[in-house]
Write an enzyme that holds these catalytic residues in place. Structure first.
Site, PDB file in Angstrom:
ATOM      1  N   LYS A  78       0.869  -1.176   0.000  1.00 28.99           N
ATOM      2  CA  LYS A  78       0.000   0.000   0.000  1.00 28.99           C
ATOM      3  C   LYS A  78       0.908   1.228   0.000  1.00 28.99           C
ATOM      4  O   LYS A  78       1.943   1.233   0.682  1.00 28.99           O
ATOM      5  CB  LYS A  78      -0.885  -0.032   1.258  1.00 28.99           C
ATOM      6  CG  LYS A  78      -1.891   1.104   1.357  1.00 28.99           C
ATOM      7  CD  LYS A  78      -2.783   0.939   2.592  1.00 28.99           C
ATOM      8  CE  LYS A  78      -3.844   2.029   2.673  1.00 28.99           C
ATOM      9  NZ  LYS A  78      -4.737   1.849   3.847  1.00 28.99           N
ATOM     10  N   SER A 153      -9.742   1.976   2.892  1.00 31.45           N
ATOM     11  CA  SER A 153      -8.838   2.722   2.045  1.00 31.45           C
ATOM     12  C   SER A 153      -7.840   1.855   1.295  1.00 31.45           C
ATOM     13  O   SER A 153      -7.205   2.331   0.364  1.00 31.45           O
ATOM     14  CB  SER A 153      -8.077   3.742   2.888  1.00 31.45           C
ATOM     15  OG  SER A 153      -7.242   3.077   3.828  1.00 31.45           O
ATOM     16  N   SER A 177      -9.997  -0.398   7.137  1.00 33.24           N
ATOM     17  CA  SER A 177      -9.420  -0.283   5.801  1.00 33.24           C
ATOM     18  C   SER A 177      -8.704  -1.506   5.244  1.00 33.24           C
ATOM     19  O   SER A 177      -8.319  -1.500   4.071  1.00 33.24           O
ATOM     20  CB  SER A 177      -8.455   0.898   5.753  1.00 33.24           C
ATOM     21  OG  SER A 177      -9.176   2.073   5.564  1.00 33.24           O
TER      22      SER A 177
HETATM   23  N1  GLN Z   1     -13.163   4.236   6.333  1.00 41.39           N
HETATM   24  C1  GLN Z   1     -12.607   4.697   7.573  1.00 41.39           C
HETATM   25  C2  GLN Z   1     -12.230   6.143   7.427  1.00 41.39           C
HETATM   26  O1  GLN Z   1     -12.546   6.700   6.437  1.00 41.39           O
HETATM   27  C3  GLN Z   1     -11.440   3.860   7.967  1.00 41.39           C
HETATM   28  C4  GLN Z   1     -10.235   4.166   7.193  1.00 41.39           C
HETATM   29  C5  GLN Z   1      -9.058   3.318   7.597  1.00 41.39           C
HETATM   30  O2  GLN Z   1      -9.213   2.289   8.249  1.00 41.39           O
HETATM   31  N2  GLN Z   1      -7.880   3.803   7.239  1.00 41.39           N
HETATM   32  O3  GLN Z   1     -11.654   6.726   8.271  1.00 41.39           O
END
Ligand code: GLN
Length: 486
Positions: A78, A153, A177
């Protein structure tokens, strides 16, 4: 079986037997990425030259009887993990030109074990999002249906693994995410206990919630990789000095007698009906394997999303203050003075979602509102963690849905942040409590994958991996491949 169709474990055996070399494997996957990535936009950077050089080194090491436990095996990172000499953007215009002078611990450990990095995966900007649509580099598409989101994400990571660009990819999980994109793409995703894997060199979003993990196609592969990534790192002050068990050895044991908690509040109105059915079928498989189910209650779980959206923005507003146009990345041109330079660089370098979070975070931390919002959220966080603690006195794992529905269409939720935030309703609790959790493919609804969510007690990744592995011995959802990527 063609190389791209094999799991990491199968590829490791193939390399060992000499069926193919790492160079052949790496070239085959790079060709596949070159031919198909346009459809998905899963990469921000493809590191073909570096990958071929690493593969050659791995083959040489093997020919001399050496090489680490992942020698010659291809993976993707990532783009939140710093990689020395290779651009690390975090999905943002702010870091579009950032080249880190050092490797993240995760990157270093996997490289030391011999892994070959094919490239850096697309992601939501600074890991803020659930659909990969906040990326400066454009959305990623879901290999199961190109009109749908692969989740976020870590959407570039999940899409790449589902499309067989690589058998594994790293991810990070602050509120879901790793697990939500894994569920939406029919892959396996594990977020270990907070402190289990070093955060050094992983660009910070919300430091008390962020944790690194992996996305793979089998839990066996997840166990293999986590064993390499996990463990104490003195460069991360929140890393915990606890021995890392032999995850691979652990998964082989039966789950007879395992106590599986079913959360009363999980199967209520927010869950799409067909998704709920698939999850219940998966729980029935665990029972058939000898597990027993126990109903548990997490009464404060419904407060997890609002709590998270105070704590995470608060921490992000602080973490992202370092991006000022002076020290890292993007710098606005023609600034009139220093303040103007800060304002313009941040105004032009960050996208809308990141700005929304910074503003919310700054607000909840401000003198007049700190007690009302931030402090209160921290108290509720404690209540949620206590709920889990009580539940784990009675059960070994908690099972439920990973996400409320299968993948949604790109564009469907971008204009409604609350709807987007609610996609993480089942995953966020584990981050607030620091618990390990994972998602395992458990069926399809309308030809789109759905995931079974497993949460474990602190530092008990082993039970999660074992439960998931035993489930995968009985089912073959994880072997399904999207038609266009066979
Ligand atoms: N979807 C969540 C957010 O927007 C979690 C994101 C994540 O785990 N990095 O914060």
């Amino acid at each position: 079986m063609e190389m791209h169709a094999q799991t990491l474990t199968e590829l490791a055996a193939g390399l060992e037997k000499g069926d193919f070399t790492s160079l052949e494997l790496t070239q085959a996957l790079l060709d596949r990425i070159a031919a198909h990535n346009d459809k998905l936009n899963a990469f921000i950077t493809v590191t073909a030259d570096e990958a071929l050089a690493a593969a050659t080194r791995a083959d040489t090491a093997r020919s001399k009887g050496g090489g680490g436990v992942l020698n010659g095996l291809p993976i993707i990172h990532k783009d939140i993990f710093c990689t020395r000499g290779i651009k690390t953007t975090c999905g943002s215009k702010m870091l579009d030109n950032f080249i880190s002078p050092y490797d993240a611990t995760v990157v270093e450990r996997l490289a030391d074990a011999g892994a070959v990095v094919l490239g850096k995966a697309n992601m939501d900007e600074f890991a803020m999002g659930s659909s990969n649509e906040t990326s400066y580099f454009g959305p990623v598409r879901n290999p199961w249906n190109l009109e749908c989101s692969p989740g976020g994400s870590s959407g570039g990571s999940s899409a790449s693994v589902a499309a067989r660009f690589a058998p594994a990819a790293t991810g990070t999980d602050t509120g879901g995410s790793i697990r939500q994109p894994a569920a939406l793409t029919g892959t396996v995703g594990i977020k270990p206990t907070y402190g289990r894997v070093s955060r050094y060199g992983m660009i910070a979003f919300a430091s008390s919630l962020d944790q690194a993990g992996v996305i793979t196609r089998s839990s066996e592969d997840a166990a293999r990789l986590l064993g390499v990534m996990a463990g104490f790192d003195e460069r991360d002050s929140t890393s915990i000095d606890q021995p890392v068990p032999d995850y691979l050895a652990g998964i082989a044991h039966s789950i007879k007698g395992l106590r599986v908690g079913i959360v009363r509040e999980h199967f209520d109105a927010g869950l799409e009906e067909e998704t709920g059915k698939k999850v219940k079928e998966a729980i029935a498989v665990l029972k058939a394997l000898g597990a027993t189910t126990v109903e548990v209650s997490l009464p404060n779980l419904n407060l997890s999303v609002p709590t998270y959206y105070v704590v995470a923005p608060a921490e992000c507003s602080s973490n992202l203050s370092r991006f000022d146009g002076v020290r890292f990345g993007y710098r606005a041109e023609n600034a009139e003075d220093l303040l103007d330079l800060y304002c313009r660089s941040r105004g032009e370098g960050f996208g809308d979602e990141v700005k929304r979070r910074i503003m919310t975070g700054t607000y909840v931390l401000s003198a007049g509102y700190y007690d009302a919002y931030y402090l209160k959220a921290q108290r509720v966080r404690k209540l949620i963690a206590d709920d889990f603690r009580k539940a784990f006195a009675e059960v070994d794992v908690i099972a439920g849905p990973t996400a409320p529905s299968p993948a949604f269409k790109l564009g469907d939720k971008v204009d409604d942040p609350i709807q987007m935030y609610l996609n993480d309703i089942y995953t966020i609790g584990a981050n607030l409590a620091g618990l390990p959790a994972m998602s395992v493919p458990c069926g399809f609804v309308d030809k789109l994958p759905v995931g079974l969510h497993l949460v474990g007690a602190h530092f008990d990744e082993e039970t999660l991996l074992r439960c998931a592995h035993q489930y995968q011995q009985e089912t073959d959802w994880h072997t399904a491949c999207p038609e266009a990527f066979k």
